[in-house]
Motif scaffolding. Structure first.
Motif, PDB file in Angstrom:
ATOM      1  N   HIS A  37       0.848  -1.198   0.000  1.00 27.89           N
ATOM      2  CA  HIS A  37       0.000   0.000   0.000  1.00 27.89           C
ATOM      3  C   HIS A  37       0.878   1.240   0.000  1.00 27.89           C
ATOM      4  O   HIS A  37       1.451   1.621   1.029  1.00 27.89           O
ATOM      5  CB  HIS A  37      -0.953   0.035   1.201  1.00 27.89           C
ATOM      6  CG  HIS A  37      -1.922   1.174   1.138  1.00 27.89           C
ATOM      7  ND1 HIS A  37      -3.163   1.068   0.573  1.00 27.89           N
ATOM      8  CD2 HIS A  37      -1.815   2.473   1.543  1.00 27.89           C
ATOM      9  CE1 HIS A  37      -3.796   2.228   0.639  1.00 27.89           C
ATOM     10  NE2 HIS A  37      -2.994   3.106   1.232  1.00 27.89           N
ATOM     11  N   TYR A  55      -7.499  17.480  -1.777  1.00 30.76           N
ATOM     12  CA  TYR A  55      -6.245  18.038  -1.241  1.00 30.76           C
ATOM     13  C   TYR A  55      -5.233  18.132  -2.373  1.00 30.76           C
ATOM     14  O   TYR A  55      -5.359  17.448  -3.397  1.00 30.76           O
ATOM     15  CB  TYR A  55      -5.678  17.144  -0.111  1.00 30.76           C
ATOM     16  CG  TYR A  55      -5.343  15.722  -0.537  1.00 30.76           C
ATOM     17  CD1 TYR A  55      -4.092  15.420  -1.070  1.00 30.76           C
ATOM     18  CD2 TYR A  55      -6.261  14.688  -0.423  1.00 30.76           C
ATOM     19  CE1 TYR A  55      -3.775  14.119  -1.462  1.00 30.76           C
ATOM     20  CE2 TYR A  55      -5.960  13.394  -0.811  1.00 30.76           C
ATOM     21  CZ  TYR A  55      -4.711  13.114  -1.335  1.00 30.76           C
ATOM     22  OH  TYR A  55      -4.395  11.834  -1.750  1.00 30.76           O
ATOM     23  N   GLN A  81      -4.016   3.942  -6.391  1.00 31.19           N
ATOM     24  CA  GLN A  81      -4.429   5.245  -6.905  1.00 31.19           C
ATOM     25  C   GLN A  81      -4.831   6.157  -5.745  1.00 31.19           C
ATOM     26  O   GLN A  81      -5.667   5.780  -4.910  1.00 31.19           O
ATOM     27  CB  GLN A  81      -5.611   5.046  -7.857  1.00 31.19           C
ATOM     28  CG  GLN A  81      -6.250   6.282  -8.379  1.00 31.19           C
ATOM     29  CD  GLN A  81      -5.392   7.010  -9.417  1.00 31.19           C
ATOM     30  OE1 GLN A  81      -4.256   6.620  -9.680  1.00 31.19           O
ATOM     31  NE2 GLN A  81      -5.906   8.077  -9.975  1.00 31.19           N
ATOM     32  N   ALA A  82      -4.246   7.334  -5.682  1.00 28.64           N
ATOM     33  CA  ALA A  82      -4.590   8.296  -4.623  1.00 28.64           C
ATOM     34  C   ALA A  82      -5.711   9.209  -5.115  1.00 28.64           C
ATOM     35  O   ALA A  82      -5.781   9.533  -6.301  1.00 28.64           O
ATOM     36  CB  ALA A  82      -3.368   9.120  -4.245  1.00 28.64           C
ATOM     37  N   LEU A 137     -12.517  12.499   1.529  1.00 23.12           N
ATOM     38  CA  LEU A 137     -11.621  12.270   0.396  1.00 23.12           C
ATOM     39  C   LEU A 137     -12.312  12.285  -0.960  1.00 23.12           C
ATOM     40  O   LEU A 137     -11.675  12.576  -1.976  1.00 23.12           O
ATOM     41  CB  LEU A 137     -10.903  10.910   0.556  1.00 23.12           C
ATOM     42  CG  LEU A 137      -9.855  10.829   1.661  1.00 23.12           C
ATOM     43  CD1 LEU A 137      -9.382   9.386   1.837  1.00 23.12           C
ATOM     44  CD2 LEU A 137      -8.671  11.725   1.334  1.00 23.12           C
ATOM     45  N   ARG A 228      -1.691   6.554  11.335  1.00 23.33           N
ATOM     46  CA  ARG A 228      -2.954   7.234  11.082  1.00 23.33           C
ATOM     47  C   ARG A 228      -3.970   6.934  12.181  1.00 23.33           C
ATOM     48  O   ARG A 228      -4.854   7.724  12.465  1.00 23.33           O
ATOM     49  CB  ARG A 228      -3.516   6.701   9.766  1.00 23.33           C
ATOM     50  CG  ARG A 228      -4.032   7.680   8.825  1.00 23.33           C
ATOM     51  CD  ARG A 228      -4.396   7.003   7.520  1.00 23.33           C
ATOM     52  NE  ARG A 228      -3.465   7.340   6.471  1.00 23.33           N
ATOM     53  CZ  ARG A 228      -3.288   8.553   5.982  1.00 23.33           C
ATOM     54  NH1 ARG A 228      -4.003   9.559   6.414  1.00 23.33           N
ATOM     55  NH2 ARG A 228      -2.401   8.785   5.048  1.00 23.33           N
ATOM     56  N   PRO A 271      -0.589  10.613   2.714  1.00 21.16           N
ATOM     57  CA  PRO A 271      -1.458  11.788   2.539  1.00 21.16           C
ATOM     58  C   PRO A 271      -2.208  12.169   3.812  1.00 21.16           C
ATOM     59  O   PRO A 271      -2.599  11.303   4.591  1.00 21.16           O
ATOM     60  CB  PRO A 271      -2.453  11.327   1.458  1.00 21.16           C
ATOM     61  CG  PRO A 271      -2.356   9.841   1.396  1.00 21.16           C
ATOM     62  CD  PRO A 271      -0.971   9.491   1.835  1.00 21.16           C
ATOM     63  N   ASN A 272      -2.377  13.464   3.973  1.00 22.03           N
ATOM     64  CA  ASN A 272      -3.312  14.017   4.974  1.00 22.03           C
ATOM     65  C   ASN A 272      -2.978  13.722   6.427  1.00 22.03           C
ATOM     66  O   ASN A 272      -3.882  13.693   7.262  1.00 22.03           O
ATOM     67  CB  ASN A 272      -4.750  13.522   4.719  1.00 22.03           C
ATOM     68  CG  ASN A 272      -5.240  13.918   3.351  1.00 22.03           C
ATOM     69  OD1 ASN A 272      -5.105  15.055   2.962  1.00 22.03           O
ATOM     70  ND2 ASN A 272      -5.775  12.961   2.600  1.00 22.03           N
TER      71      ASN A 272
HETATM   72  C1  0GY Z   1      -4.339   6.388   2.471  1.00 23.31           C
HETATM   73  C2  0GY Z   1      -5.179   7.275   3.274  1.00 23.31           C
HETATM   74  C3  0GY Z   1      -5.700   8.472   2.920  1.00 23.31           C
HETATM   75  C4  0GY Z   1      -5.750   9.034   1.626  1.00 23.31           C
HETATM   76  C5  0GY Z   1      -5.898   8.352   0.466  1.00 23.31           C
HETATM   77  O1  0GY Z   1      -6.170   8.183  -1.811  1.00 23.31           O
HETATM   78  C6  0GY Z   1      -6.063   8.954  -0.872  1.00 23.31           C
HETATM   79  O2  0GY Z   1      -6.105  10.179  -0.982  1.00 23.31           O
HETATM   80  O3  0GY Z   1      -5.937   7.047   0.453  1.00 23.31           O
HETATM   81  C7  0GY Z   1      -6.310   9.281   3.995  1.00 23.31           C
HETATM   82  O4  0GY Z   1      -6.353  10.518   3.849  1.00 23.31           O
HETATM   83  O5  0GY Z   1      -6.752   8.700   5.011  1.00 23.31           O
HETATM   84  O6  0GY Z   1      -4.544   5.192   2.467  1.00 23.31           O
HETATM   85  O7  0GY Z   1      -3.440   6.883   1.812  1.00 23.31           O
END
Ligand code: 0GY
Length: 316
Positions: A37, A55, A81-82, A137, A228, A271-272
């Motif tokens: 991941h 974001y 994929q983000a 998100l 997190r 992220p975040n």
């Molecule tokens: C993660 C968690 C987050 C964000 C995303 O795709 C994303 O923007 O997955 C989050 O902000 O909790 O798994 O990266």
């Protein structure tokens, strides 16, 4: 060190950049370990961030990801994929195709995706789609659209990755349990680790998650993202105790009860995050606290991700 956001983009105020110069982990990863991941962000000048994003991150390129992989001792990556790239999968796909076979991917697709596009993604190394239910998100996608996508990708042998908050599991249960593929839950369904435990009982929310896995053998979980989920934070109290100590019982329970259905990933470039950015080397040192034997570590880091992402290399 701060990292830039290239292209015509401005980083979200307060954005925490990924950690430069991570430690060399003390825990030696088994040969062939997979970081199952992680993400790439842009670079924005080459792969623009999506208009619908919630974001704007600092850039985190495929080359920086590969360098981290080699530094930590991983052999392979699964690039997810983000949401800052929406359903524009080019940066993730480029990270897969440039990796010399060392990366596979998880995409975000819309109903409008064509079969030819899905086939091209398969050739590039994509093996799953991600359905995201975390409201900060993404905007809402109707469940019938997601179910239609799941039916189409099932034919390719792909799986569905789901991301949701623990409180939302009851409402999403019927949809999740109707999915026709392997289902991989991100970060154990984000338990609230500050809720009181009673002996072995984790309380109603996480017990429901365990029941979800117990009753549905197609459900897997990533036991990732202690940084997190933790309330106690990254400071180890002494040499024996892990950082993110409050997450340990949760992740350990999932690893021990479902050793053949767990995955682990760094979540780089994280992220975040709001209060601290983890040193990815120290994050790897968390693994032996949740997978406490070489057998469990081998399954978590090698056997399971290989079965899911590189099945053609696994002898039957
Ligand atoms: C993660 C968690 C987050 C964000 C995303 O795709 C994303 O923007 O997955 C989050 O902000 O909790 O798994 O990266």
């Amino acid at each position: 060190m701060s990292h830039p956001t290239t292209g015509n983009f401005t980083k979200t105020p307060g954005w925490l950049d990924w950690f430069t110069g991570p430690a060399k982990p003390r825990f030696q990863l088994p040969a062939g370990a997979v970081d199952a991941h992680c993400h790439v962000f842009g670079p924005g000048a080459e792969f623009p961030y999506a208009p619908e994003r919630k974001y704007t991150p600092c850039d985190a390129s495929k080359h920086q990801l590969y360098a981290l992989r080699d530094h930590l001792g991983f052999a392979r990556n699964v690039v997810v994929q983000a949401t800052c790239h929406g359903a524009d999968n080019r940066a993730m796909i480029d990270a897969c195709t440039s990796s010399g076979g060392k990366a596979r991917g998880v995409a975000t697709v819309r109903r409008s995706v064509t079969d030819d596009e899905l086939q091209a993604m398969h050739t590039a190394g994509v093996r799953g789609v991600r359905f995201n239910f975390v409201k900060r998100l993404v905007d809402f996608t109707p469940k019938d659209e997601l179910m239609e996508i799941a039916g189409r990708i099932a034919k390719l042998g792909w799986h569905v990755v789901i991301y949701f908050e623990a409180v939302d599991l009851p409402e999403l249960w019927d949809f999740f349990t109707a999915l026709p593929t392997t289902v991989v839950v991100d970060h154990m369904g984000r338990p609230d680790v500050s809720k009181p435990m009673n002996g072995d009982d984790f309380g109603p929310e996480f017990e429901l998650f365990l029941k979800f896995m117990r009753q549905h053998p197609n459900v897997w979980s990533k036991v990732s993202c202690p940084e997190r989920l933790s309330v106690t934070g990254p400071r180890a109290l002494n040499g024996e105790q892990a950082a993110y100590q409050d997450v340990v019982p949760f992740a350990r329970r999932v690893v021990e009860e479902f050793p053949d259905r767990v995955l682990w990933g760094t979540d780089w470039p994280h992220p975040n995050l709001k209060d601290h950015m983890p040193d990815d080397g120290l994050l790897v040192d968390f693994i032996p606290h949740i997978a406490t034997t070489p057998e469990l570590q081998q399954k978590l880091l090698v056997t399971n991700p290989m079965r899911l992402y590189w099945p053609e290399e696994v002898s039957k």
